[in-house]
Design an enzyme around this catalytic site. Structure first.
Site, short mmCIF file in Angstrom:
data_model
loop_
_atom_site.label_atom_id
_atom_site.label_comp_id
_atom_site.label_asym_id
_atom_site.label_seq_id
_atom_site.Cartn_x
_atom_site.Cartn_y
_atom_site.Cartn_z
N HIS A 1 21.72 14.13 -101.19
CA HIS A 1 21.89 14.64 -99.57
C HIS A 1 20.97 15.65 -99.55
O HIS A 1 20.07 15.81 -98.57
CB HIS A 1 23.00 14.54 -99.20
N HIS B 1 23.99 4.16 -107.19
CA HIS B 1 25.36 2.81 -106.89
C HIS B 1 26.50 1.88 -107.45
O HIS B 1 27.28 1.05 -106.46
CB HIS B 1 24.40 1.95 -105.60
N THR B 2 25.99 1.84 -108.87
CA THR B 2 26.25 1.33 -110.11
C THR B 2 28.06 2.20 -110.23
O THR B 2 28.86 1.62 -110.19
CB THR B 2 26.02 1.49 -111.14
N ASP C 1 30.31 -2.53 -106.67
CA ASP C 1 29.99 -3.11 -107.25
C ASP C 1 31.90 -3.55 -108.06
O ASP C 1 32.18 -2.95 -107.72
CB ASP C 1 29.20 -3.29 -108.96
N ASP D 1 26.56 0.58 -115.49
CA ASP D 1 25.77 -0.49 -116.33
C ASP D 1 25.17 -1.15 -115.12
O ASP D 1 25.34 -1.13 -113.48
CB ASP D 1 26.85 -2.08 -116.48
N ASP E 1 18.11 22.84 -102.32
CA ASP E 1 17.73 24.18 -102.44
C ASP E 1 18.96 24.59 -101.85
O ASP E 1 19.67 25.72 -101.86
CB ASP E 1 17.24 24.45 -101.66
#
Length: 355
Positions: free
Chosen positions: A71, A193-194, A211, A218, A85
């Site tokens: 972000h 996102h894992t 997940d 993984d 930054d």
């Protein structure tokens, strides 16, 4: 894609070659480094491992710190912004109020005391903490870290962070504008996102993973996003959420569509049970992301401070109760890999506990 990544790696090599060829003793009398500028990071690493990441866990604060690296860094493009930054922390009152940054204020407030007691800029701390945190997750690559980001002088503009309800066209265009990221690099970055969970997509179920193995880096995320969605883990009907295949697992609309779009589906599928490819591609894409807006020729390679994660050996599988029959085949040129199904009753995913 290849040219951009090679350019960053080449610049990194120049920085590395410019460093001292012999190790120097750090002022703490304990550690040594290839460049004296890296010495201050040992104390920071120890502090955040113990006091931010609960003794080196791959938990909620790691997930949120990795989210913050993205972000903060993606805040750059044709409409302005300084990239990686630290503006998300320096201009917290502005940027954390942007809709896409909902909930980021919590990790910003958690990290600010560490920056206050160490000699490090907000931009450097965000990327350093993210890399250290990822190393706590078994299966993760050893990320690069370059030191030397000046402090942000202005906030990033709004709408630089893609939202889960954005179209694939919009998401790919935003990444291209921010740093000429290719569709393949976008897929690589979403390997994050894992080890992630959502707190605010459905506020009734905070800590809901993407997940079934949120504590392990993984390829299960790439498996499970391609399975037919059948339920909502909470209330349903939330903006940016679509049905998921498992109880306790949340699926973002953007992940679902990227897994099925012709521009990204085959790359998405290629990550399934290909741990080394996922690690390599994520490492390269994260290096590129982490120096957006920066001149790497003015930075010092302190990647040696990033620990190696524990390796994993379990192959990707279909969660218990699901099989190849539940795959929604999206890649037109290559069949979905053959995987075993976990034994036992239908999988139910537990929420990620708060820190």
């Amino acid at each position: 894609m290849a040219f951009k990544v090679l350019a960053v790696l080449a610049a990194l090599a120049v920085v590395s070659n410019a460093a001292l060829t012999r190790r120097v003793a750090c002022p703490d009398g304990v550690n040594t480094a290839t460049n004296a500028a890296c010495c201050s990071l040992f104390a920071i690493r120890d502090d955040i491992q113990q006091n931010l990441f609960d003794g080196g866990e791959c938990g909620e604060e790691v997930h949120e710190s990795l989210r913050l690296t993205f972000h903060d860094a993606i805040g750059i493009g044709s409409n302005g912004g300084g990239g990686a930054d630290g503006s998300m922390i320096i201009f917290e009152d502005i940027e954390t109020n942007f809709h896409a940054n909902n909930g980021v204020d919590e990790i910003v407030d958690a990290q600010k005391p560490f920056i206050a007691r160490h000699n490090i800029t907000a931009g450097d701390f965000i990327q350093f903490a993210g890399a250290i945190g990822v190393s706590n997750c078994p299966g993760a690559p050893q990320l690069d870290f370059l030191l030397g980001r000046p402090s942000a002088t202005a906030p990033a503009p709004d709408k630089t962070v893609p939202e889960p309800f954005d179209t694939v066209d919009s998401i790919l265009a935003r990444f291209a504008d921010a740093g000429n990221f290719s569709p393949e690099e976008v897929v690589a970055l979403l390997a994050s996102h894992t080890i992630a969970a959502a707190d605010h997509v459905d506020p009734s179920i905070p800590g809901t993973p993407f997940d079934s193995t949120p504590e392990v880096f993984d390829t299960q995320f790439f498996v499970e996003t391609q399975l037919r969605g059948t339920l909502f883990p909470g209330t349903g009907g939330n903006q940016g959420e679509v049905e998921s295949p498992l109880r306790g697992e949340i699926r973002l609309q953007s992940d679902s569509e990227l897994a099925r779009d012709s521009r990204t589906a085959c790359e998405w599928q290629s990550m399934v049970n290909n741990q080394q490819k996922m690690m390599n591609n994520f490492k390269a894409a994260m290096l590129k992301l982490s120096v957006l807006g920066q001149d790497v020729n003015n930075m010092v390679d302190c990647s040696e401070l990033i620990p190696a994660s524990k390796p994993i050996s379990k192959p990707a599988t279909f969660p218990a109760g699901l099989s190849h029959a539940d795959v929604e085949q999206a890649c037109a040129t290559t069949p979905f890999p053959t995987l075993a199904s976990d034994p036992g009753p239908a999988t139910s995913v537990a929420p990620v506990p708060p820190s």
